[in-house]
Write an enzyme that holds these catalytic residues in place. Structure first.
Site, PDB file in Angstrom:
ATOM      1  N   GLU A 108       5.703  -3.271   0.769  1.00 43.31           N
ATOM      2  CA  GLU A 108       5.676  -3.072  -0.685  1.00 43.31           C
ATOM      3  C   GLU A 108       4.943  -1.766  -0.919  1.00 43.31           C
ATOM      4  OE1 GLU A 108       7.297  -5.019  -2.713  1.00 43.31           O
ATOM      5  OE2 GLU A 108       7.814  -6.524  -1.204  1.00 43.31           O
ATOM      6  N   ALA A 119       2.676   6.198   3.413  1.00 44.69           N
ATOM      7  CA  ALA A 119       2.174   6.805   4.646  1.00 44.69           C
ATOM      8  C   ALA A 119       1.637   5.734   5.587  1.00 44.69           C
ATOM      9  CB  ALA A 119       1.081   7.807   4.306  1.00 44.69           C
ATOM     10  N   VAL A 120       0.818   4.818   5.066  1.00 41.74           N
ATOM     11  CA  VAL A 120       0.273   3.744   5.921  1.00 41.74           C
ATOM     12  C   VAL A 120       1.391   2.739   6.251  1.00 41.74           C
ATOM     13  CG1 VAL A 120      -1.441   1.897   6.069  1.00 41.74           C
ATOM     14  CG2 VAL A 120      -2.074   4.078   5.055  1.00 41.74           C
ATOM     15  N   GLY A 121       2.324   2.586   5.336  1.00 41.03           N
ATOM     16  CA  GLY A 121       3.472   1.694   5.588  1.00 41.03           C
ATOM     17  C   GLY A 121       4.193   2.061   6.881  1.00 41.03           C
ATOM     18  N   GLY A 163       0.838  -1.204   0.000  1.00 41.32           N
ATOM     19  CA  GLY A 163       0.000   0.000   0.000  1.00 41.32           C
ATOM     20  C   GLY A 163       0.863   1.240   0.000  1.00 41.32           C
ATOM     21  N   CYS A 192       1.341   0.320  -9.204  1.00 39.47           N
ATOM     22  CA  CYS A 192       2.454   0.863  -8.406  1.00 39.47           C
ATOM     23  C   CYS A 192       3.712   1.084  -9.235  1.00 39.47           C
ATOM     24  CB  CYS A 192       2.754  -0.060  -7.230  1.00 39.47           C
ATOM     25  SG  CYS A 192       3.126  -1.739  -7.746  1.00 39.47           S
TER      26      CYS A 192
HETATM   27  P1  NAD Z   1      -5.332   0.895   0.290  1.00 45.70           P
HETATM   28  O1  NAD Z   1      -6.088   2.136   0.613  1.00 45.70           O
HETATM   29  O2  NAD Z   1      -6.073  -0.271  -0.229  1.00 45.70           O
HETATM   30  O3  NAD Z   1      -4.509   0.515   1.583  1.00 45.70           O
HETATM   31  C1  NAD Z   1      -3.725  -0.631   1.625  1.00 45.70           C
HETATM   32  C2  NAD Z   1      -4.119  -1.443   2.824  1.00 45.70           C
HETATM   33  O4  NAD Z   1      -3.858  -0.713   4.011  1.00 45.70           O
HETATM   34  C3  NAD Z   1      -5.592  -1.790   2.841  1.00 45.70           C
HETATM   35  O5  NAD Z   1      -5.748  -3.136   3.178  1.00 45.70           O
HETATM   36  C4  NAD Z   1      -6.174  -0.844   3.863  1.00 45.70           C
HETATM   37  O6  NAD Z   1      -7.281  -1.397   4.532  1.00 45.70           O
HETATM   38  C5  NAD Z   1      -5.023  -0.644   4.816  1.00 45.70           C
HETATM   39  N1  NAD Z   1      -5.055   0.665   5.464  1.00 45.70           N
HETATM   40  C6  NAD Z   1      -5.451   1.834   4.922  1.00 45.70           C
HETATM   41  N2  NAD Z   1      -5.308   2.825   5.823  1.00 45.70           N
HETATM   42  C7  NAD Z   1      -4.834   2.262   6.951  1.00 45.70           C
HETATM   43  C8  NAD Z   1      -4.468   2.757   8.238  1.00 45.70           C
HETATM   44  N3  NAD Z   1      -4.590   4.039   8.551  1.00 45.70           N
HETATM   45  N4  NAD Z   1      -3.989   1.889   9.139  1.00 45.70           N
HETATM   46  C9  NAD Z   1      -3.853   0.576   8.831  1.00 45.70           C
HETATM   47  N5  NAD Z   1      -4.189   0.063   7.651  1.00 45.70           N
HETATM   48  C10 NAD Z   1      -4.661   0.886   6.721  1.00 45.70           C
HETATM   49  O7  NAD Z   1      -4.247   1.146  -0.768  1.00 45.70           O
HETATM   50  P2  NAD Z   1      -3.448   2.398  -1.004  1.00 45.70           P
HETATM   51  O8  NAD Z   1      -2.590   2.618   0.176  1.00 45.70           O
HETATM   52  O9  NAD Z   1      -4.275   3.493  -1.528  1.00 45.70           O
HETATM   53  O10 NAD Z   1      -2.614   1.780  -2.247  1.00 45.70           O
HETATM   54  C11 NAD Z   1      -2.024   2.549  -3.150  1.00 45.70           C
HETATM   55  C12 NAD Z   1      -0.551   2.638  -2.836  1.00 45.70           C
HETATM   56  O11 NAD Z   1      -0.022   1.339  -2.764  1.00 45.70           O
HETATM   57  C13 NAD Z   1       0.219   3.348  -3.897  1.00 45.70           C
HETATM   58  O12 NAD Z   1       1.186   4.141  -3.298  1.00 45.70           O
HETATM   59  C14 NAD Z   1       0.865   2.242  -4.665  1.00 45.70           C
HETATM   60  O13 NAD Z   1       2.041   2.621  -5.329  1.00 45.70           O
HETATM   61  C15 NAD Z   1       1.115   1.255  -3.576  1.00 45.70           C
HETATM   62  N6  NAD Z   1       1.196  -0.090  -4.114  1.00 45.70           N
HETATM   63  C16 NAD Z   1       2.378  -0.717  -4.053  1.00 45.70           C
HETATM   64  C17 NAD Z   1       2.514  -1.962  -4.604  1.00 45.70           C
HETATM   65  C18 NAD Z   1       3.831  -2.682  -4.573  1.00 45.70           C
HETATM   66  O14 NAD Z   1       3.844  -3.859  -4.896  1.00 45.70           O
HETATM   67  N7  NAD Z   1       4.906  -2.046  -4.212  1.00 45.70           N
HETATM   68  C19 NAD Z   1       1.416  -2.585  -5.178  1.00 45.70           C
HETATM   69  C20 NAD Z   1       0.212  -1.918  -5.198  1.00 45.70           C
HETATM   70  C21 NAD Z   1       0.100  -0.668  -4.651  1.00 45.70           C
END
Ligand code: NAD
Length: 507
Positions: free
Chosen positions: A208, A189-191, A186, A242
């Site tokens: 990731e 920021a959430v990472g 994801g 991504c």
């Molecule tokens: P998302 O909103 O689906 O969030 C990802 C996960 O985190 C979800 O399961 C969600 O429920 C959880 N989440 C969201 N907010 C949270 C919080 N505050 N606390 C805990 N968990 C939380 O996805 P996203 O973050 O919008 O995804 C898009 C991002 O992910 C982009 O930056 C994209 O580049 C990145 N991405 C990376 C890869 C990779 O393989 N490197 C693949 C896909 C997406």
């Protein structure tokens, strides 16, 4: 609720059934059946989530998943086998090896843009490595997540591989519990939140993440072909990939040609009105739609720019001469908007990339391989593809992951297995030959210490089966040569004696 699910997964893991090789194979075969039997339902769910074409889902997600399952099934015996290592003089008669073993319960948190690949690829590795895994798909790709929750327990062990639904609050709740590994895909920021929560339990994480993946086009390359490949990678899944090229870097002298080539390719791919094309997806939700539209404020698109909030539709859009310090160039676009930033040459492009966060992917279009390699050497990124986009993702032999802000830890194929295994150092000694150990015991004196040092400093010896076979073969050949030489010498000496004898006789 989450607590009970995780507790059940822990108990199921402790029962030991996830460790058996036969069991792992059976679960992987079941997952394979799920993908083949439910392909139509999976494609329909993604059509509902982001209007993804029914042809794109197998190409972009399902084939990759099937390939990884096949690979794991084929290689699992090899991956899980003990790995003998080099020994020194002190350990020469011991059995020394590295044993990959399961970590325990893995939490897999997926993102919405490729909801099947981002949850199932880590799950394949988790199963192959003998772990239990709690899968938390994204709440945003609602239809896919609901389908995943319905299907997974029908095919896999319910307790070992449960699916937990929910958004930020539920994920936070899960993260309060203790896991043996957290595998998150994801935003960065959430990472950070995930890593912070995991740190409370000293739980290792794989992150990731995303970021801005640059795409450099050299003025001497085949711009028409380069733009076809870039257009596909940027606008497939409506730019919500991504590793999509986030922006283009090129010299001002080719900017117009780049724009023209992208315009023509878009016409070829999606027709005059991409909104009517079955191959063009939609933005996941209103929040992301508004976010992307706000990034375009103040620009006049040279291609596209049309939008329809009622359908979360944004046309494939190209923006030219984008200033390097604009907001558009600060955050990941994650949508169908392609800015072009001009640079004076390749060195300028290299500096541009190096001044920013380390990207998840880097794309270089250049017909001079030496120059392309120089650019690879002088930059860094999670992965890099020359003269194409995103294709490095398709090879499971290549580790997929970010570096710095774009993530930590990589996966795919054997790399996922390695990531979700503990590499246990195993040494099996015997209680014989105690005299060899005396040098390290007290009371010490100079002679004993010298002997102990010598033994500890002895070089590592490769005692693998192959080396031993080679050593035996070499010895046999050596001995054979030695014996042959000896025989030749003896014959020669014999002949010599005979000659001398006959010479003496006649004289
Ligand atoms: P998302 O909103 O689906 O969030 C990802 C996960 O985190 C979800 O399961 C969600 O429920 C959880 N989440 C969201 N907010 C949270 C919080 N505050 N606390 C805990 N968990 C939380 O996805 P996203 O973050 O919008 O995804 C898009 C991002 O992910 C982009 O930056 C994209 O580049 C990145 N991405 C990376 C890869 C990779 O393989 N490197 C693949 C896909 C997406």
């Amino acid at each position: 609720m989450e607590r009970q699910v995780v507790q059940r997964a822990k108990e199921a893991f402790l029962s030991g059934r996830a460790r058996g090789l036969e069991f792992r194979l059976q679960q992987l075969h079941a997952l394979q059946s799920m993908i083949t039997e439910k392909e139509t339902e999976i494609c329909t769910a993604l059509k509902q989530d982001i209007n993804r074409s029914q042809y794109d889902t197998p190409l972009l997600e399902l084939i990759g998943i099937e390939n990884e399952i096949k690979l794991a099934i084929e290689k699992i015996a090899e991956w899980t086998a003990p790995r003998p290592v080099e020994k020194n003089l002190l350990t020469i008669s011991d059995e020394v090896y590295v044993q990959p073993e399961p970590l325990g319960v893995v939490l897999i948190i997926g993102a919405w843009n490729y909801p099947w690949a981002l949850t199932l690829l880590p799950l394949i590795g988790a199963i192959a490595a003998g772990n239990a895994a709690v899968v938390k798909p994204s709440e945003l790709s609602e239809c896919s997540s609901l389908l995943l929750r319905a299907l997974l327990p029908r095919y896999l062990d319910k307790d070992l591989y449960p699916v937990v639904m929910g958004g930020a609050a539920e994920t936070q709740e899960l993260l309060r519990l203790r896991f043996d590994h957290v595998f998150y895909t994801g935003s960065s920021a959430v990472g950070k939140l995930v890593m912070e929560a995991a740190a409370r339990h000293l739980t290792p994480v794989t992150l990731e993440l995303g970021g801005k993946s640059p795409c450099y086009i050299d003025k001497d390359c085949d711009i028409r072909v380069a733009c076809r490949r870039i257009t596909w990678g940027k606008f497939v899944n409506c730019g919500q990939t991504c590793i999509a090229p986030d922006y283009i870097l090129c010299e001002p002298c080719i900017q117009s040609r780049v724009i023209e080539c992208i315009r023509r390719t878009l016409l070829e791919f999606y027709g005059a009105d991409p909104k009517c094309s079955a191959d063009y997806s939609r933005i996941i939700n209103q929040r992301h739609f508004t976010r992307i539209m706000s990034l375009m404020e103040g620009y006049t698109p040279v291609v596209g720019g049309q939008s329809d909030p009622s359908q979360c539709y944004i046309a494939p859009t190209v923006l030219k001469d984008v200033p390097p310090h604009s907001r558009l160039m600060q955050e990941e676009i994650f949508g169908p908007v392609l800015p072009i930033v001009t640079v004076s040459d390749m060195d300028d492009a290299i500096n541009f990339i190096n001044e920013r966060e380390k990207p998840l992917a880097l794309y270089i279009f250049c017909s001079n391989k030496k120059e392309a390699k120089r650019m690879i050497e002088e930059t860094t990124s999670g992965g890099v593809t020359v003269n194409d986009v995103m294709m490095h993702y398709s090879l499971s032999s290549l580790p997929f992951g970010g570096v710095g802000q774009s993530g930590m830890g990589s996966y795919h194929g054997k790399h996922t297995f390695e990531r979700l295994s503990h590499h246990r150092a195993c040494m099996l000694r015997s209680l014989n030959m105690e005299s060899v150990n005396l040098a390290r015991y007290p009371p010490q004196d100079r002679r004993r210490a010298r002997r102990a040092k010598m033994a500890l400093r002895s070089p590592l010896i490769d005692m693998s089966k192959r080396t031993l076979i080679w050593a035996v073969v070499a010895t046999i050949i050596g001995m054979g040569l030695f014996v042959t030489l000896l025989v030749i010498l003896l014959i020669a000496a014999g002949l010599n004696c005979t000659c001398w004898y006959w010479r003496g006789f006649y004289n």
